[in-house]
Design an enzyme around this catalytic site. Structure first.
Site, PDB file in Angstrom:
ATOM      1  N   ASP A  15     -28.309   3.360  -8.048  1.00  0.00           N
ATOM      2  CA  ASP A  15     -29.262   2.753  -7.926  1.00  0.00           C
ATOM      3  C   ASP A  15     -30.408   3.146  -9.216  1.00  0.00           C
ATOM      4  OD1 ASP A  15     -31.330   1.009  -5.503  1.00  0.00           O
ATOM      5  OD2 ASP A  15     -32.215   1.491  -7.534  1.00  0.00           O
ATOM      6  N   ASP A 109     -29.422  -3.811 -10.629  1.00  0.00           N
ATOM      7  CA  ASP A 109     -29.485  -2.255 -10.696  1.00  0.00           C
ATOM      8  C   ASP A 109     -28.808  -1.588  -9.750  1.00  0.00           C
ATOM      9  OD1 ASP A 109     -31.250  -2.519  -8.503  1.00  0.00           O
ATOM     10  OD2 ASP A 109     -32.545  -0.648  -9.710  1.00  0.00           O
ATOM     11  N   GLU A 110     -28.140  -2.130  -8.975  1.00  0.00           N
ATOM     12  CA  GLU A 110     -27.642  -1.617  -7.824  1.00  0.00           C
ATOM     13  C   GLU A 110     -26.185  -1.797  -7.603  1.00  0.00           C
ATOM     14  OE1 GLU A 110     -29.286  -1.447  -3.472  1.00  0.00           O
ATOM     15  OE2 GLU A 110     -30.153  -2.502  -4.782  1.00  0.00           O
TER      16      GLU A 110
HETATM   17  N1  DCP Z   1     -37.006  -6.522  -8.266  1.00  0.00           N
HETATM   18  C1  DCP Z   1     -37.957  -7.796  -7.889  1.00  0.00           C
HETATM   19  N2  DCP Z   1     -38.767  -8.002  -6.587  1.00  0.00           N
HETATM   20  C2  DCP Z   1     -38.780  -7.066  -5.832  1.00  0.00           C
HETATM   21  C3  DCP Z   1     -38.119  -5.930  -5.777  1.00  0.00           C
HETATM   22  C4  DCP Z   1     -37.150  -5.647  -7.061  1.00  0.00           C
HETATM   23  O1  DCP Z   1     -37.920  -8.525  -8.839  1.00  0.00           O
HETATM   24  N3  DCP Z   1     -39.613  -7.430  -4.649  1.00  0.00           N
HETATM   25  C5  DCP Z   1     -36.311  -6.305  -9.215  1.00  0.00           C
HETATM   26  C6  DCP Z   1     -37.245  -5.332 -10.188  1.00  0.00           C
HETATM   27  C7  DCP Z   1     -36.479  -3.898  -9.801  1.00  0.00           C
HETATM   28  C8  DCP Z   1     -35.219  -4.474  -9.672  1.00  0.00           C
HETATM   29  O2  DCP Z   1     -35.133  -5.598  -9.023  1.00  0.00           O
HETATM   30  O3  DCP Z   1     -36.861  -3.064 -11.178  1.00  0.00           O
HETATM   31  C9  DCP Z   1     -34.608  -3.294  -8.830  1.00  0.00           C
HETATM   32  O4  DCP Z   1     -35.139  -3.207  -7.479  1.00  0.00           O
HETATM   33  P1  DCP Z   1     -35.100  -1.830  -6.648  1.00  0.00           P
HETATM   34  O5  DCP Z   1     -35.637  -2.111  -5.438  1.00  0.00           O
HETATM   35  O6  DCP Z   1     -34.072  -0.759  -7.157  1.00  0.00           O
HETATM   36  O7  DCP Z   1     -36.451  -1.161  -7.412  1.00  0.00           O
HETATM   37  P2  DCP Z   1     -36.570  -0.324  -8.851  1.00  0.00           P
HETATM   38  O8  DCP Z   1     -35.142  -0.078  -9.514  1.00  0.00           O
HETATM   39  O9  DCP Z   1     -37.465  -0.922  -9.718  1.00  0.00           O
HETATM   40  O10 DCP Z   1     -37.166   1.086  -8.509  1.00  0.00           O
HETATM   41  P3  DCP Z   1     -36.542   2.513  -7.580  1.00  0.00           P
HETATM   42  O11 DCP Z   1     -36.468   3.524  -8.533  1.00  0.00           O
HETATM   43  O12 DCP Z   1     -37.411   2.561  -6.323  1.00  0.00           O
HETATM   44  O13 DCP Z   1     -35.200   2.095  -7.319  1.00  0.00           O
HETATM   45 MG    MG Z   2     -33.710   0.806  -8.508  1.00  0.00          MG
END
Ligand code: DCP
Ligand code: MG
Length: 362
Positions: A15, A109-110
């Site tokens: 992730d 991203d996952e």
């Molecule tokens: N995303 C979005 N709306 C949300 C949650 C996430 O558009 N409610 C998008 C933006 C994030 C991406 O999906 O960058 C990946 O989600 P993650 O939950 O993995 O969050 P992040 O990668 O941003 O942060 P973390 O470091 O906690 O994984």
């Molecule tokens: Mg993430």
């Protein structure tokens, strides 16, 4: 016939850290070390994700932009550039494919990787995870966190343990104890609705869940009981890339008396939407089209749908669209014997690409 136990699997969940925000900070030096939020800064905008600098102020995904700005007055809002996120996503998937072909992306991203047998010949899944993280860092300039374990359930929880830029390894002998400490809402397949019902039953953690027997879980959670029962013990045999083939997810309900009353119809559709959301969340099956079905007293059926550019990932949007589709049919020309709601045009596995979540376009 002798039952040969299946060989233990080696699963990695990768992730990316603060994914959209990290891409923005990488591409614009002026944004580095700054509190930034990707998403709408306008009156109705929502934060898609925040940089770690902004998270220290409490800014989070899905938070209204106005609230984020109040929490962090210096917050810089950045308009999303999905092409850049898609490019980074394609790059990390190409890195994964150097190690295994058993890859199940969950979003841009996952992804889960099964590295039990892998192309590198490296026996240690932990080492594979470290190599992948290293390649991601050097080739894309971004950081990723990894969970390494013997199934998907635990690997996904583990990748969150040492974020950002961390690894967490959970061995088979540690799995049950690891799950025991987790809030149930973090367990894959337990969406907000189920988590609330568990809360009402006094089940907050994996340990609480484990303390209930299968009969109790079956009485309260029906066909999902078995999965929860096993999850509470750290067991999960879902294969990586299980989502192939599913076309839609839906829930419908036939009433004992035909419904005509507006309030009753709206209450039913909200209930159906909540139950559909539980299924969607459990299957992680996100769709772009919401379909309402009404079967009338004369057994004629109508369907009405609305489609979006990106998959629906919010229970609130599901409920709202369900209500709107139904309201457009009111007053009904005769009583309804059945209401149904479904999501179609599911994000295909390869096209889990649509990381743009609907939250953003509102
Ligand atoms: N995303 C979005 N709306 C949300 C949650 C996430 O558009 N409610 C998008 C933006 C994030 C991406 O999906 O960058 C990946 O989600 P993650 O939950 O993995 O969050 P992040 O990668 O941003 O942060 P973390 O470091 O906690 O994984
Ligand atoms: Mg993430």
């Amino acid at each position: 016939m002798d039952q040969v136990p299946p060989p233990l699997r080696k699963i990695i969940h990768i992730d990316m850290d603060a994914f959209y925000a990290s891409v923005e900070q990488r591409d614009d030096p002026a944004l580095r070390d700054q509190p930034i939020a990707v998403g709408g800064g306008g009156p109705r905008g929502v934060v898609a994700t925040a940089s770690y600098e902004a998270r220290t102020f409490g800014v989070k995904s899905a938070m209204p932009g106005a609230r984020a700005r109040r929490l962090c007055p210096g917050l810089i809002f950045v308009t999303p550039r999905f092409d850049a996120y898609r490019a980074a996503s394609a790059h990390i998937r190409e890195i994964f494919s150097r190690y295994t072909d058993i890859i199940q992306p969950l979003s841009l991203d996952e992804a889960y990787l099964d590295v039990t047998v892998n192309k590198s010949g490296i026996a240690s899944a932990t080492q594979v995870a470290e190599e992948i993280r290293h390649l991601i860092r050097t080739e894309t300039g971004l950081t990723a966190s990894a969970g390494v374990s013997y199934n998907k359930l635990i690997a996904k929880l583990a990748s969150d343990q040492n974020k950002p830029d961390g690894v967490c390894v959970v061995r088979p002998s540690e799995g049950a104890a690891f799950i025991a400490t987790m809030p149930v809402r973090r367990i894959h397949g337990i969406g907000p609705v189920t988590a609330r019902r568990m809360h009402e039953l006094g089940i907050e953690t994996g340990a609480d869940l484990r303390a209930r027997d299968l009969r109790f879980l079956q009485a309260h959670f029906g066909s999902s009981a078995d999965y929860y029962y096993r999850a509470a013990r750290g067991e999960d045999d879902r294969p990586v890339r299980e989502r192939e083939g599913r076309k839609s997810v839906s829930v419908e309900d036939t009433f004992s008396d035909d419904l005509t009353d507006r309030a009753a119809l709206l209450a039913e559709i909200e209930r159906i939407a909540a139950s559909l959301w539980t299924r969607i969340d459990k299957a992680q099956a996100w769709g772009r089209t919401i379909v309402l079905k009404v079967k009338f007293a004369d057994f004629r059926i109508i369907t009405r749908s609305r489609s979006f550019a990106v998959p629906v990932r919010s229970p609130d949007i599901l409920v709202r669209v369900a209500r709107e589709l139904l309201l457009a049919q009111l007053p009904l020309r005769m009583g309804a014997r059945l209401l149904g709601l479904g999501v179609h045009n599911l994000e295909a596995e390869e096209a889990a690409d649509q990381g743009e979540q609907l939250a953003l376009s509102l």
